[in-house]
Scaffold this active site. Structure first.
Site, PDB file in Angstrom:
ATOM      1  N   ALA A 263       0.791  -1.300  -0.093  1.00 54.33           N
ATOM      2  CA  ALA A 263       0.122   0.012   0.132  1.00 54.33           C
ATOM      3  C   ALA A 263       0.950   1.384  -0.027  1.00 54.33           C
ATOM      4  CB  ALA A 263      -0.923  -0.168   1.122  1.00 54.33           C
ATOM      5  N   ARG A 289      -3.621  33.875 -16.279  1.00 58.90           N
ATOM      6  CA  ARG A 289      -3.656  34.961 -15.465  1.00 58.90           C
ATOM      7  C   ARG A 289      -2.965  36.219 -15.641  1.00 58.90           C
ATOM      8  NH1 ARG A 289      -7.422  37.342 -12.284  1.00 58.90           N
ATOM      9  NH2 ARG A 289      -6.877  38.319 -10.427  1.00 58.90           N
ATOM     10  N   GLN A 300       9.389  36.420 -12.337  1.00 56.04           N
ATOM     11  CA  GLN A 300      10.505  35.525 -12.008  1.00 56.04           C
ATOM     12  C   GLN A 300      10.218  34.763 -10.778  1.00 56.04           C
ATOM     13  OE1 GLN A 300      14.223  37.575 -11.409  1.00 56.04           O
ATOM     14  NE2 GLN A 300      14.521  37.941 -13.760  1.00 56.04           N
ATOM     15  N   GLU A 384      -0.549   5.150   7.110  1.00 57.04           N
ATOM     16  CA  GLU A 384       0.194   4.250   6.165  1.00 57.04           C
ATOM     17  C   GLU A 384       1.719   4.541   7.035  1.00 57.04           C
ATOM     18  OE1 GLU A 384      -0.308   1.689   3.777  1.00 57.04           O
ATOM     19  OE2 GLU A 384      -2.159   2.556   2.991  1.00 57.04           O
TER      20      GLU A 384
HETATM   21  P1  TGC Z   1       9.298  -4.639  14.586  1.00 59.48           P
HETATM   22  O1  TGC Z   1       9.847  -5.415  15.685  1.00 59.48           O
HETATM   23  O2  TGC Z   1      10.257  -3.696  13.769  1.00 59.48           O
HETATM   24  O3  TGC Z   1       8.835  -5.714  13.380  1.00 59.48           O
HETATM   25  C1  TGC Z   1       7.815  -6.989  13.788  1.00 59.48           C
HETATM   26  C2  TGC Z   1       7.943  -7.891  12.890  1.00 59.48           C
HETATM   27  O4  TGC Z   1       7.450  -7.381  11.528  1.00 59.48           O
HETATM   28  C3  TGC Z   1       8.568  -7.285  10.637  1.00 59.48           C
HETATM   29  N1  TGC Z   1       8.569  -6.054   9.779  1.00 59.48           N
HETATM   30  C4  TGC Z   1       8.082  -6.089   8.452  1.00 59.48           C
HETATM   31  N2  TGC Z   1       7.801  -6.999   7.948  1.00 59.48           N
HETATM   32  C5  TGC Z   1       7.158  -6.704   6.365  1.00 59.48           C
HETATM   33  N3  TGC Z   1       7.232  -5.730   5.944  1.00 59.48           N
HETATM   34  C6  TGC Z   1       7.569  -4.595   6.779  1.00 59.48           C
HETATM   35  N4  TGC Z   1       7.603  -3.182   6.345  1.00 59.48           N
HETATM   36  C7  TGC Z   1       8.093  -4.697   7.992  1.00 59.48           C
HETATM   37  N5  TGC Z   1       8.481  -3.999   9.052  1.00 59.48           N
HETATM   38  C8  TGC Z   1       8.891  -4.879  10.015  1.00 59.48           C
HETATM   39  C9  TGC Z   1       9.926  -7.687  11.439  1.00 59.48           C
HETATM   40  O5  TGC Z   1      10.928  -8.088  10.569  1.00 59.48           O
HETATM   41  C10 TGC Z   1       9.282  -8.329  12.394  1.00 59.48           C
HETATM   42  O6  TGC Z   1       9.110  -9.880  12.242  1.00 59.48           O
HETATM   43  P2  TGC Z   1       9.518 -10.873  12.924  1.00 59.48           P
HETATM   44  O7  TGC Z   1       9.301 -12.271  12.167  1.00 59.48           O
HETATM   45  O8  TGC Z   1      10.620 -10.910  13.679  1.00 59.48           O
HETATM   46  O9  TGC Z   1       8.362 -10.878  14.190  1.00 59.48           O
HETATM   47  O10 TGC Z   1       8.182  -3.977  14.873  1.00 59.48           O
HETATM   48  P3  TGC Z   1       7.920  -2.574  15.776  1.00 59.48           P
HETATM   49  O11 TGC Z   1       6.804  -2.990  16.795  1.00 59.48           O
HETATM   50  O12 TGC Z   1       8.975  -1.972  16.367  1.00 59.48           O
HETATM   51  O13 TGC Z   1       7.273  -1.481  14.823  1.00 59.48           O
HETATM   52  C11 TGC Z   1       8.146  -0.993  13.640  1.00 59.48           C
HETATM   53  C12 TGC Z   1       7.301   0.031  12.886  1.00 59.48           C
HETATM   54  C13 TGC Z   1       7.176   1.358  13.909  1.00 59.48           C
HETATM   55  C14 TGC Z   1       8.248   0.545  11.731  1.00 59.48           C
HETATM   56  C15 TGC Z   1       5.899  -0.255  12.396  1.00 59.48           C
HETATM   57  O14 TGC Z   1       5.181  -0.780  13.498  1.00 59.48           O
HETATM   58  C16 TGC Z   1       5.465   0.858  11.491  1.00 59.48           C
HETATM   59  O15 TGC Z   1       5.468   0.903  10.450  1.00 59.48           O
HETATM   60  N6  TGC Z   1       4.289   1.594  12.250  1.00 59.48           N
HETATM   61  C17 TGC Z   1       3.557   2.398  11.691  1.00 59.48           C
HETATM   62  C18 TGC Z   1       1.980   1.935  11.577  1.00 59.48           C
HETATM   63  C19 TGC Z   1       1.369   1.981  10.217  1.00 59.48           C
HETATM   64  O16 TGC Z   1       2.112   2.344   9.341  1.00 59.48           O
HETATM   65  N7  TGC Z   1       0.019   2.002  10.273  1.00 59.48           N
HETATM   66  C20 TGC Z   1      -0.649   1.941   9.113  1.00 59.48           C
HETATM   67  C21 TGC Z   1      -2.153   1.496   9.442  1.00 59.48           C
HETATM   68  S1  TGC Z   1      -3.067   1.111   7.914  1.00 59.48           S
HETATM   69  C22 TGC Z   1      -3.409   2.613   7.282  1.00 59.48           C
HETATM   70  O17 TGC Z   1      -3.028   3.813   7.496  1.00 59.48           O
HETATM   71  C23 TGC Z   1      -4.063   2.550   5.977  1.00 59.48           C
HETATM   72  S2  TGC Z   1      -4.391   4.114   5.379  1.00 59.48           S
HETATM   73  C24 TGC Z   1      -5.119   3.754   4.036  1.00 59.48           C
HETATM   74  C25 TGC Z   1      -5.603   4.460   3.114  1.00 59.48           C
HETATM   75  O18 TGC Z   1      -6.707   5.186   3.141  1.00 59.48           O
HETATM   76  O19 TGC Z   1      -5.009   4.699   1.882  1.00 59.48           O
HETATM   77  P1  FAD Z   2       0.585   8.525  16.812  1.00 58.27           P
HETATM   78  O1  FAD Z   2       0.859   7.296  16.527  1.00 58.27           O
HETATM   79  O2  FAD Z   2      -0.271   9.115  17.933  1.00 58.27           O
HETATM   80  O3  FAD Z   2       1.653   9.686  16.368  1.00 58.27           O
HETATM   81  C1  FAD Z   2       1.362  11.191  16.823  1.00 58.27           C
HETATM   82  C2  FAD Z   2       2.596  11.868  16.434  1.00 58.27           C
HETATM   83  O4  FAD Z   2       3.722  11.344  17.000  1.00 58.27           O
HETATM   84  C3  FAD Z   2       3.072  11.746  14.881  1.00 58.27           C
HETATM   85  O5  FAD Z   2       3.732  12.831  14.489  1.00 58.27           O
HETATM   86  C4  FAD Z   2       4.116  10.408  14.920  1.00 58.27           C
HETATM   87  O6  FAD Z   2       5.156  10.547  14.008  1.00 58.27           O
HETATM   88  C5  FAD Z   2       4.759  10.939  16.180  1.00 58.27           C
HETATM   89  N1  FAD Z   2       5.480   9.699  16.763  1.00 58.27           N
HETATM   90  C6  FAD Z   2       4.994   8.479  17.083  1.00 58.27           C
HETATM   91  N2  FAD Z   2       5.874   7.668  17.577  1.00 58.27           N
HETATM   92  C7  FAD Z   2       7.111   8.330  17.374  1.00 58.27           C
HETATM   93  C8  FAD Z   2       8.401   7.767  17.925  1.00 58.27           C
HETATM   94  N3  FAD Z   2       8.746   6.474  18.061  1.00 58.27           N
HETATM   95  N4  FAD Z   2       9.353   8.784  17.369  1.00 58.27           N
HETATM   96  C9  FAD Z   2       9.091   9.931  17.032  1.00 58.27           C
HETATM   97  N5  FAD Z   2       7.876  10.472  16.828  1.00 58.27           N
HETATM   98  C10 FAD Z   2       6.810   9.634  17.071  1.00 58.27           C
HETATM   99  N6  FAD Z   2      -5.442   2.710   9.936  1.00 58.27           N
HETATM  100  C11 FAD Z   2      -5.817   1.558   9.627  1.00 58.27           C
HETATM  101  O7  FAD Z   2      -5.494   0.533  10.288  1.00 58.27           O
HETATM  102  N7  FAD Z   2      -6.576   1.303   8.579  1.00 58.27           N
HETATM  103  C12 FAD Z   2      -6.900   2.175   7.702  1.00 58.27           C
HETATM  104  O8  FAD Z   2      -7.648   2.205   6.791  1.00 58.27           O
HETATM  105  C13 FAD Z   2      -6.746   3.614   8.098  1.00 58.27           C
HETATM  106  N8  FAD Z   2      -6.893   4.915   7.386  1.00 58.27           N
HETATM  107  C14 FAD Z   2      -6.808   6.008   7.789  1.00 58.27           C
HETATM  108  C15 FAD Z   2      -7.565   7.139   7.241  1.00 58.27           C
HETATM  109  C16 FAD Z   2      -7.388   8.411   7.718  1.00 58.27           C
HETATM  110  C17 FAD Z   2      -7.973   9.596   7.004  1.00 58.27           C
HETATM  111  C18 FAD Z   2      -6.213   8.790   8.782  1.00 58.27           C
HETATM  112  C19 FAD Z   2      -6.124   9.879   9.088  1.00 58.27           C
HETATM  113  C20 FAD Z   2      -5.719   7.676   9.281  1.00 58.27           C
HETATM  114  C21 FAD Z   2      -5.895   6.362   8.885  1.00 58.27           C
HETATM  115  N9  FAD Z   2      -5.276   5.119   9.542  1.00 58.27           N
HETATM  116  C22 FAD Z   2      -5.726   3.835   9.164  1.00 58.27           C
HETATM  117  C23 FAD Z   2      -4.670   5.202  10.832  1.00 58.27           C
HETATM  118  C24 FAD Z   2      -3.092   5.847  10.558  1.00 58.27           C
HETATM  119  O9  FAD Z   2      -2.438   4.868   9.716  1.00 58.27           O
HETATM  120  C25 FAD Z   2      -2.500   6.555  11.750  1.00 58.27           C
HETATM  121  O10 FAD Z   2      -3.479   7.809  11.895  1.00 58.27           O
HETATM  122  C26 FAD Z   2      -1.043   6.557  11.816  1.00 58.27           C
HETATM  123  O11 FAD Z   2      -0.488   5.320  11.784  1.00 58.27           O
HETATM  124  C27 FAD Z   2      -0.539   7.305  12.921  1.00 58.27           C
HETATM  125  O12 FAD Z   2      -1.232   6.986  13.997  1.00 58.27           O
HETATM  126  P2  FAD Z   2      -1.899   8.052  14.946  1.00 58.27           P
HETATM  127  O13 FAD Z   2      -2.722   9.001  14.264  1.00 58.27           O
HETATM  128  O14 FAD Z   2      -2.358   7.281  16.459  1.00 58.27           O
HETATM  129  O15 FAD Z   2      -0.775   8.845  15.564  1.00 58.27           O
END
Ligand code: TGC
Ligand code: FAD
Length: 405
Positions: A263, A289, A300, A384
């Site tokens: 994604a 415009r 510029q 994401e």
């Molecule tokens: P960590 O201990 O580093 O990793 C846990 C396990 O996961 C593996 N891993 C990955 N595997 C595949 N792809 C990756 N990018 C991976 N990153 C880590 C890792 O090797 C490990 O595997 P194993 O076998 O050893 O257990 O995990 P952590 O708890 O320290 O967290 C790492 C961190 C902070 C980078 C991760 O949790 C993170 O990316 N946080 C951000 C959360 C996020 O992106 N949320 C998105 C929610 S979905 C969304 O926003 C949809 S919006 C959709 C839309 O509308 O378009």
């Molecule tokens: P937080 O994790 O509370 O972070 C707040 C601030 O702290 C951020 O600036 C962050 O960068 C900072 N921060 C956090 N940890 C650290 C660190 N270790 N070091 C330094 N800075 C840090 N999620 C889903 O699962 N599915 C979806 O379909 C989905 N859709 C979404 C759609 C919308 C419109 C939005 C706004 C969000 C969506 N999300 C979804 C959730 C999205 O992935 C989260 O909002 C995002 O991962 C951040 O989490 P949070 O909002 O709880 O912020």
């Protein structure tokens, strides 16, 4: 909005979208004929069916539910997944191109498509049983069903490992409790891929269907961003999930994070599409415009803005093109994807802000797409994985040191 109102909007605004994609380094030469053909058919679809209506839906904070079926018909759901499940069987570059064309119109439209393709269909394809693939993928690919992805919780966003949503093994079913927040597509979703912990605290994926008792999807209101995308919660109150709905192919956080790779890759192409639309709008406006007796493009300061926008767009185009090649070879690393997502959303936001200024007062109106893109991108930079989280992923890759905790 009723179908008569939609038809009226389509008729009133037909032909007004004058988008021409910038391609300063002839990057089109790097694409195959098939990729260009698909791009032009998606672009035509966007101009015909989406551009005429999108502003209205965004202004009204309404989800254009009717386009889900259309997106299925044009192959926007899971184009990179195999044909045998009703998907496109195309490469990752083509997937990126489709996301770019959709987000060129609106990030919310791309959200709908990338959640469905990368976060719902992809985990079912990658980690699901054959029966799950047969049951869900064709209906999701065609747009008959809409899906969502539940990872984020009220208290666990950037740190999904802390999730508290959990399920217990009750013999003939699982009992699911907890809540997810900020879930794209949730209020209209037929199917949710939900990440939850079992009794041992191990993360698993479960497929939850609308209609299961105790499962609800309240809408999130009052968003200033992604107003044409629907966002909601997933609430699980003693939901009985059949055992066959557990994704058998993965345990642990690497399950959802693997889906996020796909994604985030799509977003790196998509956000660039929003930037390209802002640039295209601004360069046209600058030629048309007149102030102080000449086009503002002759000053510029305005030329500096356009030159810098085009430079950043061109660099970002090369970045995603190369990343697409790596994805197709199975060589792209999560850190490379983080770099592209982070960079391309940042440049898109900067381009949108500069372009908005170039349009003066008109830049804040719905007559032009720029303010809508700008507001949308404020979500894209957060979901994401936030901008800062992607920086930390890169920092860890470079130094080997984990700066998250
Ligand atoms: P960590 O201990 O580093 O990793 C846990 C396990 O996961 C593996 N891993 C990955 N595997 C595949 N792809 C990756 N990018 C991976 N990153 C880590 C890792 O090797 C490990 O595997 P194993 O076998 O050893 O257990 O995990 P952590 O708890 O320290 O967290 C790492 C961190 C902070 C980078 C991760 O949790 C993170 O990316 N946080 C951000 C959360 C996020 O992106 N949320 C998105 C929610 S979905 C969304 O926003 C949809 S919006 C959709 C839309 O509308 O378009
Ligand atoms: P937080 O994790 O509370 O972070 C707040 C601030 O702290 C951020 O600036 C962050 O960068 C900072 N921060 C956090 N940890 C650290 C660190 N270790 N070091 C330094 N800075 C840090 N999620 C889903 O699962 N599915 C979806 O379909 C989905 N859709 C979404 C759609 C919308 C419109 C939005 C706004 C969000 C969506 N999300 C979804 C959730 C999205 O992935 C989260 O909002 C995002 O991962 C951040 O989490 P949070 O909002 O709880 O912020």
């Amino acid at each position: 909005m009723s179908s008569q109102e939609i038809s009226a909007l389509l008729a009133a605004n037909q032909g007004k979208d004058r988008y021409t994609a910038p391609d300063f380094y002839a990057i089109d030469d790097l694409l195959s004929e098939e990729q260009k053909l698909i791009r032009s058919s998606v672009r035509e679809y966007v101009k015909r069916e989406l551009s005429p209506i999108i502003e209205h839906f965004a202004q009204n904070a309404e989800f254009p539910r009717h386009i889900v079926k259309q997106l299925g018909e044009i192959g926007a759901f899971g184009p990179q997944l195999p044909i045998e499940y009703g998907c496109g069987g195309m490469d990752y570059t083509t997937y990126g191109i489709i996301m770019q064309e959709l987000e060129r119109c609106d990030s919310g439209v791309r959200s709908t498509a990338s959640v469905q393709g990368s976060l719902v269909m992809y985990p079912i394809f990658k980690f699901g049983s054959e029966a799950q693939k047969q049951k869900y993928l064709p209906k999701l690919a065609s747009g008959d069903w809409l899906g969502c992805f539940g990872l984020t919780e009220p208290d666990h966003g950037s740190n999904p490992a802390g999730m508290t949503t959990h399920f217990e093994d009750k013999g003939d079913h699982y009992l699911l409790n907890g809540a997810k927040m900020w879930i794209s597509n949730a209020p209209f979703a037929d199917v949710a891929v939900v990440w939850a912990k079992n009794e041992a605290g191990i993360v698993h994926g479960l497929i939850v269907e609308r209609g299961m008792e105790g499962f609800s999807t309240p809408t999130t209101h009052n968003k200033w961003s992604l107003r044409a995308s629907c966002t909601g919660e997933l609430v699980f109150d003693n939901v009985k999930v059949p055992k066959e709905n557990l994704l058998p192919g993965v345990t642990g956080l690497k399950g959802p994070l693997t889906c996020l790779n796909s994604a985030r890759y799509g977003i790196s192409w998509g956000a660039l599409g929003a930037a390209m639309d802002c640039y295209d709008t601004a360069q046209r406006y600058a030629k048309e415009r007149i102030q102080f007796g000449r086009p503002i493009g002759g000053f510029q300061l305005q030329q500096k803005k356009l030159a810098e926008m085009l430079t950043e767009i061109t660099k970002a185009q090369l970045l995603v093109w190369r990343l697409g090649q790596l994805m197709d070879k199975g060589l792209a690393t999560p850190a490379q994807i983080s770099m592209a997502k982070r960079n391309n959303v940042e440049i898109a936001l900067n381009v949108a802000r500069e372009a908005r200024q170039m349009l003066g007062g008109m830049g804040i109106t719905g007559e032009f797409p720029i303010m809508r893109h700008m507001m949308n991108l404020e979500s894209v930079v957060t979901y994401e994985g936030t901008h800062d989280i992607h920086l930390l992923i890169l920092g860890m890759e470079i130094t080997g040191e984990n700066a998250f905790v």
